[in-house]
Scaffold this motif. Structure first.
Motif, PDB file in Angstrom:
ATOM      1  N   LYS A 284      -0.582  -6.408  11.777  1.00 51.69           N
ATOM      2  CA  LYS A 284      -0.052  -7.689  11.315  1.00 51.69           C
ATOM      3  C   LYS A 284      -0.229  -7.888   9.818  1.00 51.69           C
ATOM      4  O   LYS A 284       0.242  -8.866   9.257  1.00 51.69           O
ATOM      5  N   GLU A 285      -0.920  -6.964   9.182  1.00 55.14           N
ATOM      6  CA  GLU A 285      -1.173  -7.032   7.743  1.00 55.14           C
ATOM      7  C   GLU A 285      -1.493  -5.623   7.266  1.00 55.14           C
ATOM      8  O   GLU A 285      -1.623  -4.693   8.072  1.00 55.14           O
ATOM      9  N   ASN A 286      -1.601  -5.447   5.971  1.00 51.97           N
ATOM     10  CA  ASN A 286      -2.050  -4.160   5.451  1.00 51.97           C
ATOM     11  C   ASN A 286      -3.501  -3.927   5.884  1.00 51.97           C
ATOM     12  O   ASN A 286      -4.334  -4.835   5.807  1.00 51.97           O
ATOM     13  N   VAL A 287      -3.768  -2.701   6.336  1.00 47.98           N
ATOM     14  CA  VAL A 287      -5.081  -2.429   6.926  1.00 47.98           C
ATOM     15  C   VAL A 287      -5.604  -1.066   6.480  1.00 47.98           C
ATOM     16  O   VAL A 287      -4.898  -0.275   5.861  1.00 47.98           O
ATOM     17  N   VAL A 288      -6.856  -0.825   6.850  1.00 41.16           N
ATOM     18  CA  VAL A 288      -7.475   0.497   6.707  1.00 41.16           C
ATOM     19  C   VAL A 288      -7.924   0.951   8.095  1.00 41.16           C
ATOM     20  O   VAL A 288      -8.670   0.235   8.777  1.00 41.16           O
ATOM     21  N   LEU A 289      -7.431   2.114   8.505  1.00 40.73           N
ATOM     22  CA  LEU A 289      -7.794   2.687   9.796  1.00 40.73           C
ATOM     23  C   LEU A 289      -8.984   3.621   9.613  1.00 40.73           C
ATOM     24  O   LEU A 289      -9.002   4.438   8.683  1.00 40.73           O
ATOM     25  N   LEU A 290      -9.973   3.515  10.501  1.00 37.92           N
ATOM     26  CA  LEU A 290     -11.184   4.334  10.423  1.00 37.92           C
ATOM     27  C   LEU A 290     -11.124   5.432  11.476  1.00 37.92           C
ATOM     28  O   LEU A 290     -11.070   5.158  12.681  1.00 37.92           O
TER      29      LEU A 290
ATOM     30  N   LYS B 235     -10.149   8.887   2.735  1.00 39.45           N
ATOM     31  CA  LYS B 235     -11.367   8.749   1.947  1.00 39.45           C
ATOM     32  C   LYS B 235     -12.568   8.788   2.882  1.00 39.45           C
ATOM     33  O   LYS B 235     -12.631   8.037   3.869  1.00 39.45           O
ATOM     34  N   LEU B 236     -13.516   9.666   2.583  1.00 37.13           N
ATOM     35  CA  LEU B 236     -14.746   9.720   3.361  1.00 37.13           C
ATOM     36  C   LEU B 236     -15.606   8.505   3.028  1.00 37.13           C
ATOM     37  O   LEU B 236     -15.975   8.297   1.875  1.00 37.13           O
ATOM     38  N   VAL B 237     -15.939   7.692   4.049  1.00 38.31           N
ATOM     39  CA  VAL B 237     -16.715   6.476   3.805  1.00 38.31           C
ATOM     40  C   VAL B 237     -18.089   6.506   4.467  1.00 38.31           C
ATOM     41  O   VAL B 237     -19.017   5.857   3.990  1.00 38.31           O
ATOM     42  N   LEU B 238     -18.204   7.254   5.565  1.00 35.45           N
ATOM     43  CA  LEU B 238     -19.503   7.356   6.240  1.00 35.45           C
ATOM     44  C   LEU B 238     -19.735   8.800   6.670  1.00 35.45           C
ATOM     45  O   LEU B 238     -19.003   9.331   7.498  1.00 35.45           O
ATOM     46  N   GLU B 239     -20.716   9.410   6.069  1.00 37.95           N
ATOM     47  CA  GLU B 239     -21.105  10.735   6.523  1.00 37.95           C
ATOM     48  C   GLU B 239     -22.115  10.566   7.665  1.00 37.95           C
ATOM     49  O   GLU B 239     -22.999   9.734   7.588  1.00 37.95           O
TER      50      GLU B 239
ATOM     51  N   VAL C  63     -16.783   9.630   9.065  1.00 34.55           N
ATOM     52  CA  VAL C  63     -15.782   8.572   9.208  1.00 34.55           C
ATOM     53  C   VAL C  63     -14.935   8.500   7.938  1.00 34.55           C
ATOM     54  O   VAL C  63     -15.469   8.354   6.831  1.00 34.55           O
ATOM     55  N   TYR C  64     -13.618   8.609   8.111  1.00 34.23           N
ATOM     56  CA  TYR C  64     -12.654   8.557   7.010  1.00 34.23           C
ATOM     57  C   TYR C  64     -11.819   7.296   7.112  1.00 34.23           C
ATOM     58  O   TYR C  64     -11.532   6.798   8.210  1.00 34.23           O
ATOM     59  N   ALA C  65     -11.414   6.789   5.949  1.00 34.46           N
ATOM     60  CA  ALA C  65     -10.571   5.602   5.863  1.00 34.46           C
ATOM     61  C   ALA C  65      -9.167   6.003   5.401  1.00 34.46           C
ATOM     62  O   ALA C  65      -9.015   6.740   4.428  1.00 34.46           O
ATOM     63  N   ILE C  66      -8.137   5.519   6.125  1.00 32.72           N
ATOM     64  CA  ILE C  66      -6.742   5.780   5.779  1.00 32.72           C
ATOM     65  C   ILE C  66      -6.001   4.453   5.734  1.00 32.72           C
ATOM     66  O   ILE C  66      -6.058   3.671   6.693  1.00 32.72           O
ATOM     67  N   SER C  67      -5.301   4.185   4.657  1.00 26.56           N
ATOM     68  CA  SER C  67      -4.576   2.919   4.500  1.00 26.56           C
ATOM     69  C   SER C  67      -3.231   2.968   5.200  1.00 26.56           C
ATOM     70  O   SER C  67      -2.529   3.994   5.158  1.00 26.56           O
ATOM     71  N   PHE C  68      -2.862   1.848   5.842  1.00 22.32           N
ATOM     72  CA  PHE C  68      -1.560   1.703   6.476  1.00 22.32           C
ATOM     73  C   PHE C  68      -0.979   0.338   6.111  1.00 22.32           C
ATOM     74  O   PHE C  68      -1.711  -0.652   5.985  1.00 22.32           O
TER      75      PHE C  68
END
Length: 563
Positions: free
Chosen positions: A100-106, A127-131, A144-149
């Motif tokens: 419903k909005e711009n998000v970051v998928l983990l 982007k690696l956010v949590l090793e 854990v990687y973050a990907i923008s959608f």
């Protein structure tokens, strides 16, 4: 442990500075590791379920894999339960999510090479956010990687091959700072296990609540001579009264905690509600005398430690019998509890109300001997619980710290906590190891089942409730109360585990032994249990209520009949 003691000298100013630093550091860590803000989403044209990203969350359908550790940033987010087999084989259909909005998928990426796992170098604009940010039972460590959608319907990683985890969706303005959460490898929890309510199947028991703190704790009347708290035993209900016979880790005042599990007592406690308890008497007291030889020698005191008292009412004899465990205790060899012997005793007062005794010993019914097997180990016989199956009496007996062969006797032992069945025509015995005790029962769990207590459900199913093993002391086990089912009392199913802390405050670090599964009417059962708070020497007693699902109970019986 440490022979050399180093002395440090602190001024009041130094101490104040250190305390301020620790407070500020703790505040900084807490603030940094707050849960990230979730963003709503919808799964499009798919029967994939979502899950709340918490401890025990079921991450993959068609599997037993569950989250056992997670970074606090992820807690409370919403993930997507992916089908394990199709993702591992790369035959999965495309997953579409509507934002419903711009998000970051983990995305959780497993740190292991191979075609069955999605490799991090295949991710684009990630982007690696949590090793080491999540631990999933039976699977490799997770980054854990973050990907923008963008807002709208998006196809998730359409060209990706191999297994990964969708752990949550957060708002695009969420500040994601990298850190190493340093959570352990999920393969340490091997084999994987079924957590009740966190799997593909409906739970047999729903946790409906209970006490948010111990019901018997240090300082209440009756604990004055008890240094170390409780472990094991049984609770039964006679009329409106609960009777508890716990092992009291009495120890001795002025002696360190190691002695608590050596000089023990069997206490008798009563209650009207399983919450408020009164100590009535001491049933047995151990000598606490250490062995003088390392083998099973009559020179040693074979009643140095007494544990696991199990009262059973014998309707034929019209009196209560007690079965309990007596050990030789070694000061130098692991385990210090060695060469267990099972004693039977009888109440000297007839009838159901004679449960408080006094009791008289009737002799040993099981012990190490020529019919023992190496798997019973240095600690066996380590527990006993009798129950009726048809025209026979069966008894779960156990062993621990197994020998690979008798050549390893008496002190070269391994690790493992096993059970098998003994058989008798009566509660008095003689008791014989079934099938000569050649193999333990591994269908419940391959290497940890401790102190099972057996009863029957309303449809005749046998249920054994037991200590499922610690997540501590170097062990990575379920750390929950477990249960197993049987259609006949002989063949036992794979264990399921009860996540009590999902409905009551978790006051313990290590869950230990259930003492009962008492029916209260309306499909509600009471469980009284022993557990450990690592911040204190005293091990308390807790209580929880569970509700039986009769539909699931019947379906489990039908499944077992087909096997």
């Amino acid at each position: 442990m440490f022979k050399n003691k180093i002395k440090y000298h602190f001024t009041p100013l130094t101490i104040t500075s250190v305390l301020m630093f620790l407070i500020c550091f703790q505040f900084s860590v807490t603030a940094q590791n707050k849960a990230w803000n979730p963003a709503p989403f919808e799964v499009i044209k798919s029967d994939y379920k979502t899950f709340k990203t918490t401890q025990y969350a079921h991450v993959f359908s068609g599997s037993k894999h569950n989250i056992v550790r997670l970074a606090p940033e992820l807690k409370g987010l919403q993930g997507v339960e992916l089908p394990l087999d199709t993702y591992k084989s790369g035959t999965n259909s495309a997953l579409k999510l509507k934002f419903k909005e711009n998000v970051v998928l983990l995305i959780g990426i497993f740190q292991e090479n191979g075609s069955e796992y999605l490799q991090s170098n295949k991710l684009q604009k990630a982007k690696l956010v949590l090793e080491n940010g999540v631990t999933i039972t039976g699977l490799p460590p997770v980054n854990v990687y973050a990907i923008s959608f963008a807002k709208g319907t998006q196809t998730i990683l359409p060209d990706a091959k191999g297994l990964y985890a969708i752990l949550g969706v957060v708002k695009s303005n969420q500040k994601l700072e990298f850190r190493n959460a340093a959570l352990p490898d999920g393969k340490l929890w091997n084999p994987t296990f079924i957590v009740e309510g966190f799997s593909d199947e409906k739970p047999l028991f729903e946790i409906i609540g209970g006490e948010n703190k111990p019901v018997v704790d240090e300082g209440i009347p009756g604990t004055e001579e008890n240094q170390g708290g409780f472990e094991g035993g049984r609770v039964v209900k006679v009329g409106d009264n609960y009777h508890m016979f716990p092992t009291e880790r009495a120890g001795e005042k002025g002696v360190d905690y190691y002695y608590d599990r050596v000089k023990t007592k069997i206490g008798h406690w009563t209650s009207k509600d399983a919450i408020h308890w009164k100590r009535e008497a001491t049933i047995y007291q151990a000598s606490g005398t250490y062995a003088v030889t390392e083998d099973d020698n009559p020179m040693n005191d074979r009643r140095a430690a007494i544990w696991s008292y199990m009262p059973v009412f014998n309707e034929k004899a019209n009196k209560w019998y007690g079965y309990y465990l007596a050990y030789t205790v070694s000061k130098e060899i692991e385990p210090n509890h060695s060469f267990g012997r099972i004693w039977r005793c009888e109440s000297t007062i007839d009838g159901i109300n004679g449960i408080g005794g006094p009791y008289k010993d009737m002799g040993i019914i099981m012990e190490p001997g020529l019919d023992s097997q190496p798997w019973e180990g240095r600690q066996g016989v380590a527990s006993f619980f009798p129950y009726q199956a048809g025209d026979k009496w069966l008894g779960f007996y156990s062993g621990a710290y197994p020998f690979d062969s008798w050549a390893d006797y008496p002190k070269k032992s391994g690790k493992g906590w096993f059970v098998a069945l003994a058989e008798s025509n009566s509660l008095e015995g003689p008791w014989k190891r079934r099938n000569k005790g050649i193999k333990p029962i591994k269908s419940i769990h391959p290497f940890f089942v401790e102190n099972p207590i057996v009863s029957q459900l309303p449809n005749g199913l046998y249920i054994a409730i037991f200590d499922g093993g610690p997540d501590g002391w170097g062990h990575h086990l379920p750390n929950m109360i477990g249960y197993s089912l049987s259609k006949d009392g002989y063949q036992w199913s794979e264990a399921r585990y009860l996540p009590i802390e999902t409905k009551v405050n978790k006051w313990w670090d290590i869950m230990r032994t259930p003492l009962c599964l008492i029916p209260e009417g309306n499909d509600v059962y009471t469980i009284v249990y022993a557990a450990i708070d690592l911040k204190k020497r005293f091990h308390p007693i807790g209580m929880v209520k569970v509700k039986l699902n009769k539909e699931v109970m019947q379906s489990r019986l039908e499944e077992l009949k087909k096997e």
